[in-house]
Scaffold this motif. Structure first.
Motif, PDB file in Angstrom:
ATOM      1  N   GLY A   1       3.512  35.210  -9.694  1.00 26.43           N
ATOM      2  CA  GLY A   1       2.244  35.159  -9.294  1.00 26.43           C
ATOM      3  C   GLY A   1       1.540  36.131  -8.552  1.00 26.43           C
ATOM      4  N   SER A   2       0.127  36.706  -8.662  1.00 25.28           N
ATOM      5  CA  SER A   2      -0.336  37.600  -7.856  1.00 25.28           C
ATOM      6  C   SER A   2      -0.105  37.376  -6.466  1.00 25.28           C
ATOM      7  CB  SER A   2      -1.689  37.948  -8.562  1.00 25.28           C
ATOM      8  OG  SER A   2      -2.434  36.613  -8.227  1.00 25.28           O
ATOM      9  N   GLN A   3      -0.064  36.235  -6.098  1.00 25.93           N
ATOM     10  CA  GLN A   3       0.086  36.180  -4.489  1.00 25.93           C
ATOM     11  C   GLN A   3       1.152  36.702  -3.999  1.00 25.93           C
ATOM     12  OE1 GLN A   3       0.461  33.749  -6.668  1.00 25.93           O
ATOM     13  NE2 GLN A   3       1.877  31.971  -5.911  1.00 25.93           N
ATOM     14  N   TYR A   4       2.090  37.148  -4.686  1.00 25.74           N
ATOM     15  CA  TYR A   4       3.432  38.142  -4.428  1.00 25.74           C
ATOM     16  C   TYR A   4       3.403  39.576  -4.805  1.00 25.74           C
ATOM     17  CZ  TYR A   4       5.371  33.280  -3.655  1.00 25.74           C
ATOM     18  OH  TYR A   4       5.627  32.268  -3.139  1.00 25.74           O
ATOM     19  N   ALA A   5       2.136  40.158  -5.114  1.00 25.02           N
ATOM     20  CA  ALA A   5       1.994  41.313  -5.269  1.00 25.02           C
ATOM     21  C   ALA A   5       2.296  42.167  -4.189  1.00 25.02           C
ATOM     22  CB  ALA A   5       0.529  41.485  -5.915  1.00 25.02           C
ATOM     23  N   LEU A   6       3.045  43.333  -4.271  1.00 23.90           N
ATOM     24  CA  LEU A   6       3.545  44.115  -3.038  1.00 23.90           C
ATOM     25  C   LEU A   6       2.504  45.171  -2.848  1.00 23.90           C
ATOM     26  CD1 LEU A   6       7.244  44.097  -3.880  1.00 23.90           C
ATOM     27  CD2 LEU A   6       6.137  42.572  -2.459  1.00 23.90           C
ATOM     28  N   LEU A   7       1.588  45.172  -1.958  1.00 20.68           N
ATOM     29  CA  LEU A   7       0.636  46.150  -1.474  1.00 20.68           C
ATOM     30  C   LEU A   7       1.019  46.442  -0.270  1.00 20.68           C
ATOM     31  CD1 LEU A   7      -2.418  44.585  -2.991  1.00 20.68           C
ATOM     32  CD2 LEU A   7      -0.725  46.070  -4.127  1.00 20.68           C
ATOM     33  N   ARG A   8       0.778  47.572   0.196  1.00 22.76           N
ATOM     34  CA  ARG A   8       0.749  48.179   1.461  1.00 22.76           C
ATOM     35  C   ARG A   8      -0.244  47.559   2.416  1.00 22.76           C
ATOM     36  NH1 ARG A   8      -0.246  53.963  -0.950  1.00 22.76           N
ATOM     37  NH2 ARG A   8      -1.109  52.807  -2.465  1.00 22.76           N
ATOM     38  N   PRO A   9       0.259  47.597   3.893  1.00 22.97           N
ATOM     39  CA  PRO A   9      -0.954  47.083   4.779  1.00 22.97           C
ATOM     40  C   PRO A   9      -2.044  47.353   4.773  1.00 22.97           C
ATOM     41  CG  PRO A   9       1.502  47.738   5.759  1.00 22.97           C
ATOM     42  CD  PRO A   9       1.364  48.573   4.408  1.00 22.97           C
ATOM     43  N   GLU A  10      -2.568  48.405   4.588  1.00 22.25           N
ATOM     44  CA  GLU A  10      -3.840  49.089   4.751  1.00 22.25           C
ATOM     45  C   GLU A  10      -4.562  48.175   3.715  1.00 22.25           C
ATOM     46  OE1 GLU A  10      -1.790  52.387   2.232  1.00 22.25           O
ATOM     47  OE2 GLU A  10      -1.517  51.163   4.042  1.00 22.25           O
ATOM     48  N   PHE A  11      -4.240  47.492   2.555  1.00 22.47           N
ATOM     49  CA  PHE A  11      -4.942  46.717   1.546  1.00 22.47           C
ATOM     50  C   PHE A  11      -5.402  45.207   2.080  1.00 22.47           C
ATOM     51  CE2 PHE A  11      -3.259  49.918  -1.192  1.00 22.47           C
ATOM     52  CZ  PHE A  11      -4.235  50.090  -1.959  1.00 22.47           C
ATOM     53  N   LEU A  12      -4.791  44.845   3.369  1.00 16.85           N
ATOM     54  CA  LEU A  12      -5.241  43.691   3.958  1.00 16.85           C
ATOM     55  C   LEU A  12      -6.611  43.917   4.719  1.00 16.85           C
ATOM     56  CD1 LEU A  12      -1.979  43.002   6.043  1.00 16.85           C
ATOM     57  CD2 LEU A  12      -3.022  41.548   4.108  1.00 16.85           C
ATOM     58  N   ALA A  13      -7.194  45.407   4.727  1.00 14.07           N
ATOM     59  CA  ALA A  13      -8.703  45.414   5.157  1.00 14.07           C
ATOM     60  C   ALA A  13      -9.722  44.753   4.302  1.00 14.07           C
ATOM     61  CB  ALA A  13      -8.793  46.828   5.439  1.00 14.07           C
TER      62      ALA A  13
ATOM     63  N   SER B   1     -10.586  37.399  -6.085  1.00 11.70           N
ATOM     64  CA  SER B   1      -9.868  35.934  -5.897  1.00 11.70           C
ATOM     65  C   SER B   1      -8.474  35.924  -6.416  1.00 11.70           C
ATOM     66  CB  SER B   1     -10.786  34.943  -7.051  1.00 11.70           C
ATOM     67  OG  SER B   1     -10.349  35.330  -8.447  1.00 11.70           O
ATOM     68  N   LEU B   2      -8.114  37.191  -7.080  1.00  2.74           N
ATOM     69  CA  LEU B   2      -6.615  37.220  -7.430  1.00  2.74           C
ATOM     70  C   LEU B   2      -5.429  37.650  -6.511  1.00  2.74           C
ATOM     71  CD1 LEU B   2      -7.762  38.866 -10.899  1.00  2.74           C
ATOM     72  CD2 LEU B   2      -7.035  36.300 -10.398  1.00  2.74           C
ATOM     73  N   VAL B   3      -6.040  38.754  -5.515  1.00  5.77           N
ATOM     74  CA  VAL B   3      -4.869  39.366  -4.817  1.00  5.77           C
ATOM     75  C   VAL B   3      -5.559  39.553  -3.329  1.00  5.77           C
ATOM     76  CG1 VAL B   3      -3.431  41.422  -4.415  1.00  5.77           C
ATOM     77  CG2 VAL B   3      -4.272  40.549  -6.880  1.00  5.77           C
ATOM     78  N   ASP B   4      -4.855  38.893  -2.455  1.00  6.45           N
ATOM     79  CA  ASP B   4      -5.070  39.000  -0.924  1.00  6.45           C
ATOM     80  C   ASP B   4      -4.363  40.184  -0.115  1.00  6.45           C
ATOM     81  OD1 ASP B   4      -2.984  37.845  -0.627  1.00  6.45           O
ATOM     82  OD2 ASP B   4      -3.631  35.998   0.177  1.00  6.45           O
ATOM     83  N   GLY B   5      -3.550  40.789  -0.694  1.00  4.44           N
ATOM     84  CA  GLY B   5      -2.823  41.911   0.021  1.00  4.44           C
ATOM     85  C   GLY B   5      -1.836  41.465   0.959  1.00  4.44           C
ATOM     86  N   ARG B   6      -1.487  40.028   0.914  1.00  5.24           N
ATOM     87  CA  ARG B   6      -0.274  39.453   1.722  1.00  5.24           C
ATOM     88  C   ARG B   6       1.031  39.271   1.357  1.00  5.24           C
ATOM     89  NH1 ARG B   6      -5.269  37.522   3.711  1.00  5.24           N
ATOM     90  NH2 ARG B   6      -5.850  37.702   5.906  1.00  5.24           N
ATOM     91  N   GLY B   7       1.060  39.864   0.002  1.00  3.46           N
ATOM     92  CA  GLY B   7       2.372  39.381  -0.742  1.00  3.46           C
ATOM     93  C   GLY B   7       3.717  40.110  -0.157  1.00  3.46           C
ATOM     94  N   ALA B   8       3.677  41.386   0.433  1.00  2.00           N
ATOM     95  CA  ALA B   8       4.724  41.697   0.693  1.00  2.00           C
ATOM     96  C   ALA B   8       5.279  41.023   2.037  1.00  2.00           C
ATOM     97  CB  ALA B   8       4.724  43.203   1.208  1.00  2.00           C
ATOM     98  N   ALA B   9       4.169  40.499   3.057  1.00  2.00           N
ATOM     99  CA  ALA B   9       4.613  39.687   3.784  1.00  2.00           C
ATOM    100  C   ALA B   9       5.061  38.341   3.391  1.00  2.00           C
ATOM    101  CB  ALA B   9       3.345  39.472   4.896  1.00  2.00           C
TER     102      ALA B   9
END
Length: 323
Positions: A127-139, A306-314
């Motif tokens: 699922g998209s909650q596990y999408a691997l994004l770099r930390p800057e996307f947490l902003a 609503s789909l991706v929150d940027g916390r997937g890598a963590a």
């Protein structure tokens, strides 16, 4: 704790595998891991100096047995190859997109789209909650201004089909305001010199090889993009997008995301050069129509957010570390 990451990057392969694995590596390092990439020597121009360079996959098997974790993001590995790697290193995490390699064994599989795997996979991170994004996307996009009239064009780290220039030419021919365009080129983008000349001649803003793309994405009212890892980045920042599909592995993510209404797509990787020209015209026609549809833009942005929150890598790093 030592993690090895088997992933390559090149003009033909693209940069997406490397980029998403780097995001996961950073999250693992924050939890005390040491991470190193294992790279085919043919692609060392796109690697880092401290990577392990191999001449055969047998060397990867030998390295894996001496690690604490093996991360595999490589389409060259079919089901039997993955199972053999699992036998060498039972702490194996496989990153997947298409789920088209047959049943394989692994401790974890990560796929940001909804897929079903066999019982031979111990833990499915789906699922998209596990999408691997770099930390800057947490902003997140709430810190950015999407009210500007800016169309972002970004065709991936390498732009493998060299679509940026013909898209710009088609937009210009349709009378789209060139000063409303922001072009983002990867450091290894094809036909970059010609794109730069066109942008200079038409007063189009251009950036190349940025390490942090979030400010440009955050200002965009809309985007034209390739549909690799950038799909999840644009969703995280709430940018309505028309995707140009440039690789087969992007098929299933688009099949799941386009019906949600925040994006549209057109396929280019299966077309001849002449067919691509016609498809480019069709893509630009769609962009111009969507650009003027304020209702669609608002709804699309809300859906994307609503789909991706940027916390997937963590999330993935925590799952791996605590198992």
């Amino acid at each position: 704790m030592k993690a090895l990451i088997r992933a390559d990057a090149s003009v033909d392969i693209g940069m997406g595998h490397r980029v998403r694995c780097q995001a996961l590596a950073q999250a693992l390092v924050e939890l005390g891991w040491t991470c190193c990439f294992v790279v085919d020597r043919r692609y060392q121009a796109f690697a880092a100096a401290n990577d392990y360079f191999i001449d055969s996959e047998a060397e990867c098997l030998a390295l894996a047995s001496n690690a604490d974790l093996m991360i595999l993001d490589h389409y060259g590995y079919l089901a039997d190859d993955i199972t053999a790697l699992f036998q060498a290193q039972p702490n194996l995490l496989v990153l997947d997109d298409m789920n088209d390699r047959g049943d394989f064994s692994a401790k974890w599989v990560l796929n940001p789209i909804n897929q079903t795997y066999s019982a031979n996979v111990e833990h499915a991170l789906i699922g998209s909650q596990y999408a691997l994004l770099r930390p800057e996307f947490l902003a997140r996009s709430t810190q950015f201004n999407h009210a500007s009239n800016q169309l972002l064009i970004t065709l991936g780290g390498t732009d493998p089909l060299a679509l940026t220039l013909p898209i710009l030419q088609a937009l210009n021919a349709r009378g789209f305001l060139m000063t409303d365009i922001q072009v983002l080129l990867g450091s290894s983008a094809k036909n970059a010199d010609a794109v730069k000349r066109f942008c200079q001649d038409h007063a189009i803003a251009l950036e190349q090889g940025l390490s942090d793309v979030t400010p440009l994405m955050g200002r965009a009212k809309m985007a034209i993009s390739a549909a690799g890892s950038t799909l999840y980045e644009l969703a995280c920042l709430g940018v309505p997008t028309i995707f140009a599909q440039v690789a087969d592995n992007q098929t299933r993510s688009l099949q799941q995301h386009v019906p949600l209404g925040w994006c549209d797509s057109m396929r280019f990787d299966t077309l001849s050069e002449n067919e691509r020209r016609a498809q480019t015209e069709a893509l630009v026609k769609t962009v111009v129509a969507k650009w003027q549809d304020d209702r669609w833009l608002r709804t699309a942005r809300d859906t994307a957010l609503s789909l991706v929150d940027g916390r997937g890598a963590a999330r993935v790093a925590n799952c791996v570390t605590s198992s």
